[in-house]
Design a protein around this motif. Sequence first.
Motif, PDB file in Angstrom:
ATOM      1  N   LEU A 134       6.182   1.757  -3.258  1.00  8.79           N
ATOM      2  CA  LEU A 134       7.350   2.047  -2.418  1.00  8.79           C
ATOM      3  C   LEU A 134       8.045   0.752  -2.010  1.00  8.79           C
ATOM      4  CD1 LEU A 134       5.771   4.781  -0.127  1.00  8.79           C
ATOM      5  CD2 LEU A 134       7.609   5.135  -1.783  1.00  8.79           C
ATOM      6  N   ALA A 135       9.366   0.789  -1.942  1.00  5.53           N
ATOM      7  CA  ALA A 135      10.148  -0.385  -1.552  1.00  5.53           C
ATOM      8  C   ALA A 135       9.773  -0.827  -0.134  1.00  5.53           C
ATOM      9  CB  ALA A 135      11.632  -0.051  -1.606  1.00  5.53           C
ATOM     10  N   ALA A 136       9.720  -2.144   0.060  1.00  6.18           N
ATOM     11  CA  ALA A 136       9.533  -2.681   1.411  1.00  6.18           C
ATOM     12  C   ALA A 136      10.811  -2.439   2.208  1.00  6.18           C
ATOM     13  CB  ALA A 136       9.229  -4.166   1.328  1.00  6.18           C
ATOM     14  N   LYS A 137      10.653  -2.404   3.533  1.00  5.87           N
ATOM     15  CA  LYS A 137      11.797  -2.166   4.427  1.00  5.87           C
ATOM     16  C   LYS A 137      12.927  -3.163   4.104  1.00  5.87           C
ATOM     17  CE  LYS A 137      12.521  -1.239   9.261  1.00  5.87           C
ATOM     18  NZ  LYS A 137      12.820  -2.244  10.242  1.00  5.87           N
ATOM     19  N   GLY A 138      14.142  -2.664   3.998  1.00  4.29           N
ATOM     20  CA  GLY A 138      15.284  -3.543   3.737  1.00  4.29           C
ATOM     21  C   GLY A 138      15.520  -3.821   2.268  1.00  4.29           C
ATOM     22  N   HIS A 139      14.697  -3.232   1.382  1.00  5.16           N
ATOM     23  CA  HIS A 139      14.858  -3.448  -0.055  1.00  5.16           C
ATOM     24  C   HIS A 139      15.049  -2.112  -0.766  1.00  5.16           C
ATOM     25  CE1 HIS A 139      13.932  -7.721   0.120  1.00  5.16           C
ATOM     26  NE2 HIS A 139      13.097  -7.386   1.097  1.00  5.16           N
ATOM     27  N   GLY A 140      15.610  -2.179  -1.988  1.00  4.59           N
ATOM     28  CA  GLY A 140      15.859  -0.968  -2.756  1.00  4.59           C
ATOM     29  C   GLY A 140      15.417  -1.159  -4.195  1.00  4.59           C
ATOM     30  N   THR A 141      15.074  -0.047  -4.849  1.00  2.00           N
ATOM     31  CA  THR A 141      14.503  -0.150  -6.197  1.00  2.00           C
ATOM     32  C   THR A 141      15.520   0.031  -7.319  1.00  2.00           C
ATOM     33  OG1 THR A 141      13.917   2.194  -6.116  1.00  2.00           O
ATOM     34  CG2 THR A 141      12.227   0.612  -5.409  1.00  2.00           C
ATOM     35  N   PHE A 142      16.790   0.376  -6.977  1.00  2.00           N
ATOM     36  CA  PHE A 142      17.815   0.465  -8.024  1.00  2.00           C
ATOM     37  C   PHE A 142      18.344  -0.949  -8.233  1.00  2.00           C
ATOM     38  CE2 PHE A 142      18.723   4.947  -6.181  1.00  2.00           C
ATOM     39  CZ  PHE A 142      17.559   5.431  -6.777  1.00  2.00           C
ATOM     40  N   ALA A 143      17.517  -1.758  -8.879  1.00  2.00           N
ATOM     41  CA  ALA A 143      17.771  -3.191  -8.964  1.00  2.00           C
ATOM     42  C   ALA A 143      16.974  -3.774 -10.127  1.00  2.00           C
ATOM     43  CB  ALA A 143      17.314  -3.856  -7.664  1.00  2.00           C
ATOM     44  N   GLU A 144      17.350  -4.982 -10.551  1.00  2.00           N
ATOM     45  CA  GLU A 144      16.565  -5.626 -11.616  1.00  2.00           C
ATOM     46  C   GLU A 144      15.250  -6.162 -11.062  1.00  2.00           C
ATOM     47  OE1 GLU A 144      20.095  -7.059 -14.617  1.00  2.00           O
ATOM     48  OE2 GLU A 144      19.823  -8.179 -12.760  1.00  2.00           O
ATOM     49  N   HIS A 145      15.298  -6.644  -9.803  1.00  2.00           N
ATOM     50  CA  HIS A 145      14.082  -7.084  -9.111  1.00  2.00           C
ATOM     51  C   HIS A 145      14.063  -6.431  -7.739  1.00  2.00           C
ATOM     52  CE1 HIS A 145      14.479 -10.312 -12.077  1.00  2.00           C
ATOM     53  NE2 HIS A 145      13.177 -10.470 -11.939  1.00  2.00           N
ATOM     54  N   THR A 146      12.878  -6.105  -7.254  1.00  2.00           N
ATOM     55  CA  THR A 146      12.804  -5.582  -5.888  1.00  2.00           C
ATOM     56  C   THR A 146      11.506  -6.016  -5.215  1.00  2.00           C
ATOM     57  OG1 THR A 146      13.213  -3.640  -4.496  1.00  2.00           O
ATOM     58  CG2 THR A 146      11.697  -3.332  -6.339  1.00  2.00           C
ATOM     59  N   VAL A 147      11.385  -5.671  -3.939  1.00  2.00           N
ATOM     60  CA  VAL A 147      10.207  -6.023  -3.148  1.00  2.00           C
ATOM     61  C   VAL A 147       9.501  -4.726  -2.764  1.00  2.00           C
ATOM     62  CG1 VAL A 147       9.382  -7.179  -1.075  1.00  2.00           C
ATOM     63  CG2 VAL A 147      11.455  -7.993  -2.223  1.00  2.00           C
ATOM     64  N   LEU A 148       8.200  -4.649  -3.076  1.00  2.00           N
ATOM     65  CA  LEU A 148       7.406  -3.486  -2.686  1.00  2.00           C
ATOM     66  C   LEU A 148       6.549  -3.837  -1.478  1.00  2.00           C
ATOM     67  CD1 LEU A 148       6.133  -2.213  -6.193  1.00  2.00           C
ATOM     68  CD2 LEU A 148       8.224  -1.563  -4.968  1.00  2.00           C
ATOM     69  N   ASN A 149       6.248  -2.815  -0.690  1.00  2.00           N
ATOM     70  CA  ASN A 149       5.310  -2.963   0.410  1.00  2.00           C
ATOM     71  C   ASN A 149       3.902  -3.028  -0.215  1.00  2.00           C
ATOM     72  OD1 ASN A 149       3.435  -2.406   2.424  1.00  2.00           O
ATOM     73  ND2 ASN A 149       4.825  -1.039   3.518  1.00  2.00           N
ATOM     74  N   GLY A 150       3.206  -4.153  -0.057  1.00  2.00           N
ATOM     75  CA  GLY A 150       1.902  -4.335  -0.704  1.00  2.00           C
ATOM     76  C   GLY A 150       0.910  -3.242  -0.345  1.00  2.00           C
ATOM     77  N   LYS A 151       1.052  -2.665   0.844  1.00  2.36           N
ATOM     78  CA  LYS A 151       0.101  -1.624   1.287  1.00  2.36           C
ATOM     79  C   LYS A 151       0.441  -0.265   0.689  1.00  2.36           C
ATOM     80  CE  LYS A 151      -1.480  -3.742   5.543  1.00  2.36           C
ATOM     81  NZ  LYS A 151      -0.813  -5.037   5.419  1.00  2.36           N
ATOM     82  N   GLN A 152       1.617  -0.167   0.097  1.00  2.00           N
ATOM     83  CA  GLN A 152       2.008   1.102  -0.539  1.00  2.00           C
ATOM     84  C   GLN A 152       2.278   0.861  -2.028  1.00  2.00           C
ATOM     85  OE1 GLN A 152       5.232   1.807   2.259  1.00  2.00           O
ATOM     86  NE2 GLN A 152       4.110   3.549   3.100  1.00  2.00           N
ATOM     87  N   THR A 153       1.431  -0.006  -2.603  1.00  2.00           N
ATOM     88  CA  THR A 153       1.536  -0.356  -4.018  1.00  2.00           C
ATOM     89  C   THR A 153       0.165  -0.162  -4.655  1.00  2.00           C
ATOM     90  OG1 THR A 153       3.265  -1.982  -3.575  1.00  2.00           O
ATOM     91  CG2 THR A 153       2.036  -2.284  -5.606  1.00  2.00           C
ATOM     92  N   VAL A 154       0.142   0.378  -5.877  1.00  2.21           N
ATOM     93  CA  VAL A 154      -1.132   0.521  -6.593  1.00  2.21           C
ATOM     94  C   VAL A 154      -0.948   0.014  -8.020  1.00  2.21           C
ATOM     95  CG1 VAL A 154      -1.907   2.508  -5.211  1.00  2.21           C
ATOM     96  CG2 VAL A 154      -0.649   2.906  -7.332  1.00  2.21           C
ATOM     97  N   ALA A 155      -2.076  -0.312  -8.676  1.00  2.00           N
ATOM     98  CA  ALA A 155      -2.028  -0.770 -10.070  1.00  2.00           C
ATOM     99  C   ALA A 155      -1.576   0.378 -10.955  1.00  2.00           C
ATOM    100  CB  ALA A 155      -3.412  -1.237 -10.492  1.00  2.00           C
ATOM    101  N   LYS A 156      -0.736   0.059 -11.956  1.00  2.84           N
ATOM    102  CA  LYS A 156      -0.301   1.108 -12.898  1.00  2.84           C
ATOM    103  C   LYS A 156      -1.370   1.255 -13.980  1.00  2.84           C
ATOM    104  CE  LYS A 156       2.548   0.584 -16.453  1.00  2.84           C
ATOM    105  NZ  LYS A 156       1.732   1.239 -17.515  1.00  2.84           N
ATOM    106  N   PRO A 157      -1.961   2.445 -14.110  1.00  2.71           N
ATOM    107  CA  PRO A 157      -2.924   2.656 -15.194  1.00  2.71           C
ATOM    108  C   PRO A 157      -2.228   2.469 -16.545  1.00  2.71           C
ATOM    109  CG  PRO A 157      -2.967   4.474 -13.611  1.00  2.71           C
ATOM    110  CD  PRO A 157      -1.774   3.650 -13.280  1.00  2.71           C
ATOM    111  N   GLU A 158      -2.954   1.904 -17.513  1.00  2.00           N
ATOM    112  CA  GLU A 158      -2.368   1.669 -18.841  1.00  2.00           C
ATOM    113  C   GLU A 158      -1.849   2.957 -19.460  1.00  2.00           C
ATOM    114  OE1 GLU A 158      -4.751  -0.255 -21.852  1.00  2.00           O
ATOM    115  OE2 GLU A 158      -4.962  -1.982 -20.513  1.00  2.00           O
TER     116      GLU A 158
END
Length: 301
Positions: free
Chosen positions: A89-113
């Motif tokens: 999930l995007a960190a507060k103040g950031h958005g994912t419709f972008a080439e680069h974005t910032v995720l909240n580390g606590k709401q991030t998980v590894a992507k299974p292959e």
Amino acid sequence: MSKTLVFTEFGGPETQQLIDREVPVPEASQVVIEVKAAGVNPADWKIRAGQMGDHWKLPAPMGREASGIVTAVGSDVEDFAVGDEVLGLAAKGHGTFAEHTVLNGKQTVAKPEELSFANAAALPVAGGTAYDVTHQIELEIGQTMVILGAGGGVGLMAAQIGKVHQFNVIGVASASKQELVEATGATFVESGDGAADRVRGVASDGADLLIDLVGGQPLRDIASVAKDPSVIISTADPATAEELGGAGVERTNEGLEKITGVAEYGLVDPNVVQRFSLDEVQQAIAVVEEGHAAGKVIIEP
Ligand SMILES: NC(=O)c1ccc[n+]([C@@H]2O[C@H](COP(=O)([O-])OP(=O)(O)OC[C@H]3O[C@@H](n4cnc5c(N)ncnc54)[C@H](OP(=O)(O)O)[C@@H]3O)[C@@H](O)[C@H]2O)c1
């Protein structure tokens, strides 16, 4: 520089603009990613329209969920390193419709292959919500789960989770979504006038859990199929659900981990049905804003 979609004031789609921003730098608990895919959700346009409060700092970046490759991590982040494939999930103040974005580390998980970036991008909001809403009341094998709005992003995943648990799942959606809903293993019931009677026709004892993904009058019209009003759980319209005696969905961080696990084993398919480039992001949002999306719409920058 990183191309990013923002809205400049609360209002309609005309307030959306693709702009160039500096590639963001992470704060201590954050993760920066090169976005590979981002899911579009009703919340994106609802926030822009001012329906979810006016506390967003303008111009406000749009998009809540994404998958991608880590390009920088904050000083407190221990679970991820540059080069890792993640979703979150995007960190507060950031958005994912972008080439680069910032995720909240606590709401991030590894992507299974096993998961594509496109499918992974559909999990943090819609998948996590589907997990939470199907677990807020724990059903037993054979009990009946009715889903209003079963053909959308949350609904199709909720239906699949219900089938994994061997519940009797009834998916209420428009006729154009019959095939999609039935592919989850759910019993299809057409939405609209008389939907409550049609549900009772296939489940005369009523619903042990009534999941509402639509709200408003359609929720009021179908509420009587719940065995007890307290089993109405809504993602779309908590106020109406509470008025009827039910509740709003309670979101958890656990939901993201769990749904990623079941998707990794192929038990849940996020049903990505439409893909757009970042230059076409306004069209993608319009599809979801129209309110009748089938499955998930994603952006691939
Ligand atoms: N609280 C949270 O954390 C949270 C998280 C995620 C989502 N949500 C909310 O949950 C809701 C569903 O999200 P989603 O991503 O699944 O949305 P979606 O993909 O746009 O799906 C919504 C579905 O609602 C159906 N629908 C629309 N009008 C209807 C009506 N009058 N009667 C019956 N069905 C109708 C549409 O299907 P038809 O074309 O078949 O009508 C569509 O498939 C949204 O309101 C969203 O904001 C909340």
